[in-house]
Scaffold this motif. Structure first.
Motif, PDB file in Angstrom:
ATOM      1  N   GLN A   1     -13.160  78.548  62.250  1.00  0.00           N
ATOM      2  CA  GLN A   1     -13.755  77.457  62.797  1.00  0.00           C
ATOM      3  C   GLN A   1     -13.362  76.177  61.542  1.00  0.00           C
ATOM      4  O   GLN A   1     -14.208  75.675  60.603  1.00  0.00           O
ATOM      5  N   ALA A   2     -11.996  76.224  61.382  1.00  0.00           N
ATOM      6  CA  ALA A   2     -11.436  75.808  59.809  1.00  0.00           C
ATOM      7  C   ALA A   2     -11.420  73.911  60.798  1.00  0.00           C
ATOM      8  O   ALA A   2     -11.377  74.177  61.500  1.00  0.00           O
ATOM      9  N   MET A   3     -11.054  73.016  59.450  1.00  0.00           N
ATOM     10  CA  MET A   3     -10.899  72.063  60.037  1.00  0.00           C
ATOM     11  C   MET A   3      -9.505  71.488  59.235  1.00  0.00           C
ATOM     12  O   MET A   3      -9.766  72.074  57.662  1.00  0.00           O
ATOM     13  N   CYS A   4      -9.229  70.487  59.501  1.00  0.00           N
ATOM     14  CA  CYS A   4      -7.575  70.657  59.018  1.00  0.00           C
ATOM     15  C   CYS A   4      -6.779  69.053  59.169  1.00  0.00           C
ATOM     16  O   CYS A   4      -7.412  68.032  60.153  1.00  0.00           O
ATOM     17  N   ARG A   5      -6.456  68.807  58.001  1.00  0.00           N
ATOM     18  CA  ARG A   5      -6.050  67.249  58.160  1.00  0.00           C
ATOM     19  C   ARG A   5      -5.041  66.910  59.141  1.00  0.00           C
ATOM     20  O   ARG A   5      -3.411  67.623  59.088  1.00  0.00           O
ATOM     21  N   THR A   6      -4.942  65.601  59.456  1.00  0.00           N
ATOM     22  CA  THR A   6      -3.634  65.828  60.445  1.00  0.00           C
ATOM     23  C   THR A   6      -3.583  64.424  60.430  1.00  0.00           C
ATOM     24  O   THR A   6      -5.055  63.346  60.603  1.00  0.00           O
ATOM     25  N   ASN A   7      -2.724  63.058  61.575  1.00  0.00           N
ATOM     26  CA  ASN A   7      -2.834  61.474  60.893  1.00  0.00           C
ATOM     27  C   ASN A   7      -2.422  61.453  62.114  1.00  0.00           C
ATOM     28  O   ASN A   7      -1.952  62.057  63.195  1.00  0.00           O
TER      29      ASN A   7
ATOM     30  N   ARG B   1      -1.834  51.887  63.289  1.00  0.00           N
ATOM     31  CA  ARG B   1      -1.460  52.534  61.908  1.00  0.00           C
ATOM     32  C   ARG B   1      -1.882  53.789  62.160  1.00  0.00           C
ATOM     33  O   ARG B   1      -2.679  54.456  63.095  1.00  0.00           O
ATOM     34  N   LEU B   2      -1.236  54.890  61.040  1.00  0.00           N
ATOM     35  CA  LEU B   2      -1.997  55.921  61.044  1.00  0.00           C
ATOM     36  C   LEU B   2      -2.970  56.369  60.035  1.00  0.00           C
ATOM     37  O   LEU B   2      -3.168  55.893  58.874  1.00  0.00           O
ATOM     38  N   LYS B   3      -3.749  56.707  60.666  1.00  0.00           N
ATOM     39  CA  LYS B   3      -5.811  57.748  60.270  1.00  0.00           C
ATOM     40  C   LYS B   3      -5.584  58.921  59.812  1.00  0.00           C
ATOM     41  O   LYS B   3      -5.676  59.357  61.091  1.00  0.00           O
ATOM     42  N   GLN B   4      -5.610  59.217  58.621  1.00  0.00           N
ATOM     43  CA  GLN B   4      -5.864  61.168  58.106  1.00  0.00           C
ATOM     44  C   GLN B   4      -7.147  61.334  58.285  1.00  0.00           C
ATOM     45  O   GLN B   4      -7.894  60.833  58.007  1.00  0.00           O
ATOM     46  N   THR B   5      -7.533  62.133  59.725  1.00  0.00           N
ATOM     47  CA  THR B   5      -8.857  62.283  59.936  1.00  0.00           C
ATOM     48  C   THR B   5      -8.525  64.112  59.595  1.00  0.00           C
ATOM     49  O   THR B   5      -7.669  65.120  60.220  1.00  0.00           O
ATOM     50  N   LEU B   6      -9.738  64.491  59.976  1.00  0.00           N
ATOM     51  CA  LEU B   6     -10.022  66.437  59.853  1.00  0.00           C
ATOM     52  C   LEU B   6     -10.611  66.535  61.359  1.00  0.00           C
ATOM     53  O   LEU B   6     -11.073  66.050  61.749  1.00  0.00           O
ATOM     54  N   GLU B   7      -9.801  67.057  62.086  1.00  0.00           N
ATOM     55  CA  GLU B   7      -9.746  68.203  63.347  1.00  0.00           C
ATOM     56  C   GLU B   7      -9.591  69.181  63.370  1.00  0.00           C
ATOM     57  O   GLU B   7      -9.502  70.345  62.564  1.00  0.00           O
ATOM     58  N   PRO B   8     -10.981  69.911  64.072  1.00  0.00           N
ATOM     59  CA  PRO B   8     -10.548  71.386  64.148  1.00  0.00           C
ATOM     60  C   PRO B   8      -9.588  72.027  64.341  1.00  0.00           C
ATOM     61  O   PRO B   8      -8.404  71.961  64.945  1.00  0.00           O
ATOM     62  N   CYS B   9      -9.330  73.428  64.171  1.00  0.00           N
ATOM     63  CA  CYS B   9      -7.873  73.724  64.102  1.00  0.00           C
ATOM     64  C   CYS B   9      -8.897  75.465  63.549  1.00  0.00           C
ATOM     65  O   CYS B   9      -9.051  75.744  63.142  1.00  0.00           O
ATOM     66  N   ASP B  10      -7.041  76.601  63.954  1.00  0.00           N
ATOM     67  CA  ASP B  10      -7.418  77.748  63.483  1.00  0.00           C
ATOM     68  C   ASP B  10      -6.344  77.637  62.033  1.00  0.00           C
ATOM     69  O   ASP B  10      -5.295  76.894  62.783  1.00  0.00           O
ATOM     70  N   THR B  11      -6.564  79.257  61.595  1.00  0.00           N
ATOM     71  CA  THR B  11      -5.419  78.888  59.927  1.00  0.00           C
ATOM     72  C   THR B  11      -5.415  80.393  60.246  1.00  0.00           C
ATOM     73  O   THR B  11      -6.776  81.245  60.921  1.00  0.00           O
ATOM     74  N   GLU B  12      -4.203  80.974  59.306  1.00  0.00           N
ATOM     75  CA  GLU B  12      -4.486  82.551  59.170  1.00  0.00           C
ATOM     76  C   GLU B  12      -4.229  82.232  57.642  1.00  0.00           C
ATOM     77  O   GLU B  12      -3.668  80.919  56.897  1.00  0.00           O
TER      78      GLU B  12
END
Length: 1104
Positions: free
Chosen positions: A890-896, A966-977
């Motif tokens: 249920q993580a949120m990761c920063r992505t461009n 342009r690149l916009k930094q957003t938070l998106e759902p992701c899976d993390t370890e």
């Protein structure tokens, strides 16, 4: 003087022992690489451990409380919890609660009167946006009469009218459209039903009716506020509760024409139409999208020939691929229709999918044939697959063919000329699919998955933690009961009521689940309805909903069950037991508790939900009953330092309005004294509360005596003492004034992790329960801020009834002290006897590897591996610490992400949706818009002038392509370890040497007695820069990390194709032989208010 001499002699004796140990250590070091004497470190650890435990035990009163519980040991009965019986009982309680809520909508569905449509009906109703609004002269606006609103605590203190409902109409609809006015008129009868429901069940919250015409009647009445653009985007027909109640599960194939004639605006409208159709699909539906010209192009090529579940992730995946469509070539519709029919037929035979309604959605700018041979081959005479046709553009040359196709296959035809037309026209298919259900007169009750209510009126008015309320909705369709319209299957709308998830938690007796136990519920699709590990919000400036929060699968929180044994059994509504070792994170995910859980599960009858209960083995499987008189207990509940868990349900204070202002403690007192005979209370829980109040009462006098003794705690290092019991009873004592507390939030509602909540015990209680009995667990609270600089240390210990593992943990006590006070005690103990080592660094770390004391204060709160990577790596190798791998799905990761304002503006339905049903026409001459303001008939002139369709996209981009992507930094759902670390209990001390580049780095680690702490002494002359630090930073689990792109695509495809076990809804109304399919479309319906058209158009122009 004698006292001082005794102290001097004691010190001299200790120094002699210490000096002897030190000289022995020096002899031992000769000829060895070891530079730090273990025996000396052991003395330091012993000195500090003895003093800090003495302080913690003294100020917490732990020994007194343990003694008091021991005194009552003979009066206590210990029982092992029967997990299966417990879960069955809880499921029965939930079933009754759900049934009570569903009765409210059952009553509401019968409110329809035999109203005859009157096109000239004039009726003044309470418009939720206009109520209490006045014009410049002080007169109430039309539809905006006086509407009394009073703040009501049951509705989060919002101003509401509990006598009346009011009506919200979407901005793109005309408030006085005859269809709206007639619907509002007959639905006035719901007012009395809503009020009666609320009188019968005062725990109800929002009740409402969503009309098939688009208006939304809500009780209690409340004022709705438009956004900054004067728009209210809410349309009840787009809500899942409406769609689920109105239709049955469906398999849908969407065919999109991408021939050359679809270039420009037409393709844009087509894409928006597909996106709007996807919005109407839910987790019980299945779909695929095929673009066609002279060839077939699956929007997702890997899903060739099959359908996928319409969950959020899949729908978003297809939306991303829609942007890649472009128009060229010739449209060969016959190939596409053959493919769609074959796919639906084959998919149906696999036993997957909805096994209910089937439909083909055709989106095109024309059809040269009626393709009756194809329909005769696949669909006639039963016509089980409905055909819905959407003619894109203004040309009507092919309208007859498309309408014939829809009418001949029990579908619906509509023409979409502008982006503004899309949503209203897409909605029509839902009412067609509802016909069999209406003809059957089946008022199926549906329950939605958990979602966060965020309608405009509530979202803007409530604070973040109040407004974002997790809830489920129970809903039911409302039909026309006139016999002459029965075969037409007229759906009037859907009636529903919200049930906050916290209402479910009130039915769960947390005290019977133990310290680590919890209850959880899932839907027929395996999605979580409630679970303590569900995190629907993330915080960035303010709390926001995660995009996928409503479709978190049970396997994503109970991830140790790799084979989905528990999940699948619950989805299949079985009753049983399952056990596994689990790794539960606490303290903002920084720490981990490893334990074995026993899971018990069963279904909740009358709903699509299944209930589970998790009990931890050991003390978590046992419950005890104490026995004291009511008089004794009431006396000890009167103490001012006593409080109870606010979120636990000791007494039901929601049933009667006069009880809602009561705290749980007040309710118990009035219930026991007979002052409130109508109160419904948990007698068993209250009896245990009385027992705990009596047993723990003496500690108040003990704390008071400490506070009054001026010589004690003279430097005010210890600030708070506290205790909590298994019944949610708490006592708190301050040794300093409230304004002097270093941590002002501790044990308050703002510090949720350290108080009793509906789904968990306080953090200090949970951690103490896993510590060795009689010892204390120390920790520094973690801050949510980047710089974790806490200034306090918390210490707590568990109180057990018996001296074995089966003994319930009856309470936990502890203190909170200043970090500076704690660190001073450490340095005093470790330096007062031994100051000649200048080549070492001293650390005090806890059992999870976090630093509580370091000579560099800035390192406080850091993970030890970040500071001393080489030493931590060696400790892991030697087994002193274990690395535990954890997963967060249920993580949120920063992505461009690449963004374009122009594309965003063009495709943003929130703008397009509110423009009128007039042609979307924009000119470079602002004067012509001013003419329109003066003369509304000018719009008609413009419409005539621009009947020739032009490429709006080329105009739009001609002005806006200058805005660089342009690149916009957003938070998106992701899976993390990510890793967590735990010390090995059996290893109390160890030494080691680390071979670095040109030296050996030595260290000693020694456990502090009666604690979870370790002293680590490290040689600081040898640098091990070649060994990197060990961090706890999460790593995103990304397919793109794979070296082979082809393999990456293969895995992505397999993920899309894979489908977890789900259970279909039991009800299906996909077909009815008596259905009248003659009403199958034409020119679409509701007119828009002219002034709103102008407003939306002007906003579009000047926003540029």
């Amino acid at each position: 003087m004698p006292v001082n001499l005794n102290l001097l002699r004691a010190f001299g004796g200790f120094f002699f022992i210490f000096w002897t140990a030190f000289n022995t250590a020096l002899v031992d070091m000769v000829g060895s690489e070891q530079q730090i004497p273990l025996s000396v470190v052991k003395l330091w650890a012993s000195a500090f451990g003895g003093e800090i435990k003495s302080i913690a035990a003294k100020y917490s009163g732990s020994q007194l409380l343990q003694k008091k519980y021991k005194e009552y040991e003979k009066d206590v009965a210990i029982e092992e919890i029967d997990g299966l019986q417990l879960v069955k009982k809880l499921a029965k309680n939930m079933e009754e609660m759900f049934h009570k809520k569903s009765e409210a909508v059952r009553v509401s569905k019968d409110a329809y009167l035999k109203h005859e449509f009157d096109a000239d009906l004039q009726y003044e109703y309470f418009n939720a946006v206009l109520i209490n609004e006045r014009d410049e002269e002080g007169n109430y606006l039309e539809l905006g009469k006086e509407f009394i609103l009073v703040p009501n605590d049951h509705f989060n203190n919002l101003p509401v009218n509990i006598s009346l409902s009011d009506v919200q109409v979407p901005t793109n609809m005309y408030n006085k459209d005859p269809a709206i006015v007639n619907g509002v008129y007959w639905s006035e009868s719901l007012n009395k039903v809503f009020v009666d429901n609320f009188d019968r069940d005062p725990s109800l919250i929002w009740q409402y009716f969503g009309s098939a015409k688009g208006f939304f009647r809500q009780y209690p009445g409340i004022k709705w506020e438009p956004d900054e653009n004067g728009v209210i985007a809410f349309d009840c027909r787009n809500r899942k509760w409406y769609i689920q109640a109105a239709t049955s599960p469906k398999d849908v194939v969407i065919l999109v024409d991408v021939s050359g004639s679809m270039k420009g605006l037409r393709l844009t409208i087509a894409k928006q139409t597909v996106s709007s159709i996807l919005d109407t699909l839910g987790d019980d539906d299945f779909f695929n999208i095929i673009a066609y010209n002279e060839e077939l192009h699956y929007v997702e090529p890997c899903l060739n020939g099959t359908l996928v579940q319409a969950d959020r992730a899949n729908k978003e995946h297809f939306r991303e691929h829609l942007d890649k469509l472009f128009a060229k070539g010739i449209g060969m519709l016959d190939i596409a229709l053959n493919e769609a029919f074959n796919m639906l037929n084959e998919f149906n035979h696999t036993g997957q999918g909805s096994i209910c309604s089937q439909a083909i959605m055709l989106i095109t700018d024309g059809a040269v044939d009626t393709y009756d041979t194809i329909f005769a081959k696949y669909n006639w005479p039963d016509r089980k697959v409905r055909i819905f046709t959407y003619l894109i553009g203004r040309e009507a040359a092919f309208a007859d063919n498309l309408k014939w196709m829809a009418c001949a296959n029990k579908g619906f035809f509509t023409q979409i000329s502008t982006l503004a037309d899309v949503q209203e026209n897409v909605m029509e298919y839902l009412h067609v699919l509802s016909r069999p259900k209406v003809i059957d007169q089946e008022h199926d009750v549906v329950w939605t998955e958990a979602y966060i209510d965020s309608t405009v009126s509530l979202h803007d008015k409530l604070a973040d933690d109040q407004g974002l309320v997790l809830m489920t909705t129970v809903a039911m369709p409302v039909f026309s009961k006139q016999n002459e319209t029965r075969s037409k299957g007229i759906l009037l709308g859907v009636v529903g009521t919200d049930v906050p998830v916290k209402e479910l938690l009130k039915t769960i007796p947390k005290y019977k689940l133990g310290i680590h136990g919890y209850a959880f519920a899932i839907t027929n699709n395996g999605y979580i309805l409630t679970h303590p590990e569900l995190r629907p919000l993330y915080e960035e400036g303010k709390k926001r909903r995660k995009p996928n929060y409503s479709s978190v699968d049970l396997s994503e929180v109970e991830w140790e069950d790799r084979d989905d044994v528990l999940r699948n059994a619950m989805v299949n509504r079985k009753t049983g037991k399952f056990s596994m070792e689990v790794k539960k994170t606490v303290d903002k995910g920084k720490r981990v508790l490893v334990m074995t859980n026993d899971y018990y599960y069963t279904d909740i009858k009358g709903t699509p939900f299944s209930l589970g209960v998790a009990l931890s083995r050991g003390h978590g499987k046992y419950f005890f009953r104490g026995n004291v008189t009511v008089e004794e207990g009431l006396h000890d509940l009167e103490h001012p330092d006593v409080s109870l868990a606010d979120e636990w349900s000791y007494c039901n204070t929601d049933l009667h309005p006069e009880h809602r202002q009561m705290t749980q403690l007040e309710a118990i007192k009035r219930y026991l004294t007979g002052k409130e005979p109508l109160l419904q209370c948990d007698k068993e829980l209250i009896q245990e509360v009385l027992f705990d109040a009596v047993v723990s009462a003496p500690i108040e006098a003990y704390w008071t005596s400490l506070a009054l003794n001026k010589s004690e705690n003279s430097d005010k290092g210890v600030e708070v003492a506290f205790l909590g019991t298994r019944t949610g009873l708490s006592r708190i004592n301050l040794f300093v004034g409230p304004e002097q507390l270093t941590n002002q939030d501790f044990l308050t509602a703002e510090d949720k992790e350290n108080i009793f909540n509906a789904d968990h015990f306080p953090l200090w209680y949970r951690r103490a329960a896993e510590q060795i009995p009689g010892s204390f667990v120390y920790s520094i609270p973690f801050s949510t801020e980047t710089a974790n600089k806490s200034n306090v240390v918390t210490a707590s210990t568990a109180i057990q009834l018996l001296d074995d593992r089966k003994s319930p943990v009856v309470a936990a006590v502890g203190i909170q002290m200043k970090l500076e006070f704690f660190q001073r005690k450490f340095w005093t103990a470790s330096r007062q006897y031994f100051i000649i080592f200048q080549t070492i660094n001293c650390y005090l770390i806890d059992n999870n590897g976090f630093i509580l004391v370091s000579e560099d204060y800035q390192q406080t709160g850091y993970f030890f591996g970040e500071v001393e990577g080489a030493v931590m790596n060696k400790l892991l190798t030697m087994g002193s610490f274990k690395r535990i791998t954890l997963y967060d799905y249920q993580a949120m990761c920063r992505t461009n992400k690449e963004s374009s304002d122009s594309a965003q503006s063009l495709l943003d339905v929130s703008t397009a949706h509110f423009i009128s049903s007039f042609p979307l026409f924009i000119t470079e001459d602002p004067c012509r818009y001013l003419m329109a303001i003066v003369n509304p008939f000018f719009f008609f002139h413009l419409e005539c002038l621009f009947l020739v369709e032009f490429n709006l996209c080329s105009w739009w981009h001609s002005d806006l392509t200058a805005k660089a992507q342009r690149l916009k930094q957003t938070l998106e759902p992701c899976d993390t370890e990510y890793p967590a670390f735990v010390s090995e209990r059996t290893i109390k001390e160890t030494t080691g040497n680390i071979a670095c580049d040109d030296c050996f780095k030595s260290f000693v680690i020694q456990q502090i007695p009666s604690s979870n702490l370790f002293m680590v002494v490290v040689d600081n002359e040898c640098f091990c820069d070649s060994i990197p630090p060990i961090t706890m930073a999460p790593i995103e689990i990304r397919m793109s990390l794979l070296n082979c792109l082809a393999h990456n695509e293969s895995l992505k495809c397999e993920r899309l194709k894979s489908q977890k076990i789900r259970r279909r809804p039991e009800s299906c109304h996909g077909f009815h032989p008596e259905e009248n399919a003659r009403e199958c479309g034409g020119v679409s319906g509701l007119s828009a208010k002219p002034s709103l058209l102008l407003l939306a158009l002007l906003l579009t122009i000047f926003s540029r």
